[in-house]
Design a protein around this motif. Sequence first.
Motif, PDB file in Angstrom:
ATOM      1  N   VAL A 106     -16.783 -52.248  27.266  1.00  0.00           N
ATOM      2  CA  VAL A 106     -17.346 -53.337  26.467  1.00  0.00           C
ATOM      3  C   VAL A 106     -16.898 -53.128  25.024  1.00  0.00           C
ATOM      4  CG1 VAL A 106     -19.443 -54.401  25.547  1.00  0.00           C
ATOM      5  CG2 VAL A 106     -19.338 -53.717  27.952  1.00  0.00           C
ATOM      6  N   LEU A 113     -25.768 -49.418  27.417  1.00  0.00           N
ATOM      7  CA  LEU A 113     -24.631 -49.822  28.246  1.00  0.00           C
ATOM      8  C   LEU A 113     -24.094 -48.641  29.053  1.00  0.00           C
ATOM      9  CD1 LEU A 113     -22.702 -52.217  25.831  1.00  0.00           C
ATOM     10  CD2 LEU A 113     -23.679 -52.831  28.050  1.00  0.00           C
ATOM     11  N   MET A 148     -20.854 -48.420  31.234  1.00  0.00           N
ATOM     12  CA  MET A 148     -19.813 -49.128  30.500  1.00  0.00           C
ATOM     13  C   MET A 148     -19.524 -48.374  29.212  1.00  0.00           C
ATOM     14  SD  MET A 148     -19.220 -51.625  32.551  1.00  0.00           S
ATOM     15  CE  MET A 148     -18.217 -52.768  31.630  1.00  0.00           C
ATOM     16  N   ASP A 204     -14.016 -55.654  29.696  1.00  0.00           N
ATOM     17  CA  ASP A 204     -14.857 -56.525  30.523  1.00  0.00           C
ATOM     18  C   ASP A 204     -15.616 -57.551  29.700  1.00  0.00           C
ATOM     19  OD1 ASP A 204     -14.866 -55.173  33.410  1.00  0.00           O
ATOM     20  OD2 ASP A 204     -14.874 -53.579  31.901  1.00  0.00           O
ATOM     21  N   LEU A 205     -15.900 -57.221  28.433  1.00  0.00           N
ATOM     22  CA  LEU A 205     -16.710 -58.116  27.606  1.00  0.00           C
ATOM     23  C   LEU A 205     -16.642 -57.621  26.163  1.00  0.00           C
ATOM     24  CD1 LEU A 205     -20.070 -59.687  28.550  1.00  0.00           C
ATOM     25  CD2 LEU A 205     -20.005 -58.395  26.419  1.00  0.00           C
ATOM     26  N   VAL A 246     -26.121 -59.315  28.320  1.00  0.00           N
ATOM     27  CA  VAL A 246     -24.830 -58.754  28.721  1.00  0.00           C
ATOM     28  C   VAL A 246     -24.916 -58.131  30.111  1.00  0.00           C
ATOM     29  CG1 VAL A 246     -23.196 -56.892  28.215  1.00  0.00           C
ATOM     30  CG2 VAL A 246     -23.970 -58.407  26.377  1.00  0.00           C
ATOM     31  N   LEU A 259     -22.650 -59.169  33.305  1.00  0.00           N
ATOM     32  CA  LEU A 259     -21.773 -58.210  33.979  1.00  0.00           C
ATOM     33  C   LEU A 259     -22.067 -58.147  35.477  1.00  0.00           C
ATOM     34  CD1 LEU A 259     -21.774 -55.310  31.353  1.00  0.00           C
ATOM     35  CD2 LEU A 259     -19.854 -56.822  31.911  1.00  0.00           C
TER      36      LEU A 259
END
Length: 515
Positions: A192, A217, A223, A268-269, A345, A349
């Motif tokens: 992320v 996260l 992540m 991914d983001l 988020v 995900l």
Amino acid sequence: MKALVINLTRFGDILQTQPVITALTDQGYEVGVMCLKNFAGTTQLLRNVTRTFSLPGASLLASLDRDWREAVNVFESYCTEIEESFDPELVINLTPSVSSRLITLRLGQGREVRGFAMDDFGFNADTSRWAGFLQMASANRGSSPFNVVDLFCKVAGINKPAPFELAESTAEMKIAALKLLENPAPGAQGFVGFQPGASEDRRRWPVEHFRKLGRRLWKEKRMVPVLLGTEGEKGLGERILQGAEFPSVNLMGGTSLPELAAILRRIDLLVTNDTGTMHLAAGSGTPLAAIFLATAQPWDTGPAAANLCCFEPDLDCHPCPFGKKCAYENVCRREVEPDTVFDAVSSFLDSGEWPRIENRGVRAYLTGRDERGMISLTSLSGHTDSDRYKWIVLQRELYRRFLDGDEFDAAELPKMELSSDLRSRLLSSLNSCRDVLFLLSKQAVILQADPIEAMKMKFLANLQKIQDILSSCPELSVLSSMWMIESRTHESMDGVMDQLKCYMALVGAMSVSIE
């Protein structure tokens, strides 16, 4: 056919020119872009740009300091080089500055011009009302219901916006991104991105919020945060990582623009403030959650792609006006909690969809496109019935018709139920404005037949009165600014009477829609 697009602003704004370039290419144009020299590298991220003309602003200013005649020669040589090497049939200026208008005046001779222009006497001569709206709305916070990407398209004479899709990364940059993100921590499930920088400190989400988000996260989603930003923003990254209880990849100050674009396509983001990196991610197809603080708001400068999430504080004072110190010690910076962002988020995900985010002290939006292909926002936080949301939606519909020059059919006007306080304030200003506009229309007829000096003075006083009435109501301030600019551009009473007719129609439509 060749078209020259002039954008003498910053990184993010140049990226947002992409839909204009795409639409022109689809129409058969070969497109060149003029930008400031220090942002010339941005154009390599754009699709379908065949030539880049970087404006040597520093050398122009230096020559002006030495001798204005030398500066004129430098400027003329620059314009001549564009004409001889590119020779565009169409010049589109998307920057309202005086310098950009002067360049357009010089290069527009004998060519079609669209956007922000200047006449031979040095006065603004914009080619559409959309240009005036873009210039005025950006300075009137809360009165800008259209995304900048869509405004650029309208100013450029493009009615149906093209998709915001930037150039694909080269194979070399894809390999570079893989190397920069190789060997993640054991058990890592993905990456992320964090973009903690912004153009002003007050527009930055606090570093401790990024740190808390990074901790959750990693702990709950495995992540790995990837810190992104410029060399000058490295200190923010170092502060985020102080005492961090999670692995990370710190790339702040360590990537070129093409490398950054490739990395954004690999993660991914992205969690970001309102930055150029946000626009780069949106144009690269990267999912993102963007946080808008202080003067930033998602309606006009938000990401121009669908299925993205935007947060702003649920405060009456947000967004702040430009150029004014916050009276509340920038309280908005801490209104968007890291747990709120994490929950959104995390849900995305897991499912690829953004969740409802209600009763969390934020206004959250999902980006999309309306029936005309323009960027729109749908509330995820239950604010659909708020005055603010309703007024923005109403402005979008009525201003679009007004700026496009469409007729207002009373039977097709939207109806919006506002609170009694807002409705009363708006109707008071709108009714006063309508009465003075009616008086002006009668005075204009008399002046057209017999330009009596005494009547001229009354007419000019009433022109000013319209501006005063509109500026007294914050929700109508953008109209006040547009009225002022437009009323000074007419060369005959015919133009004035056309302006009166258009504003009477808009004011009447607004009144009907909220009565």
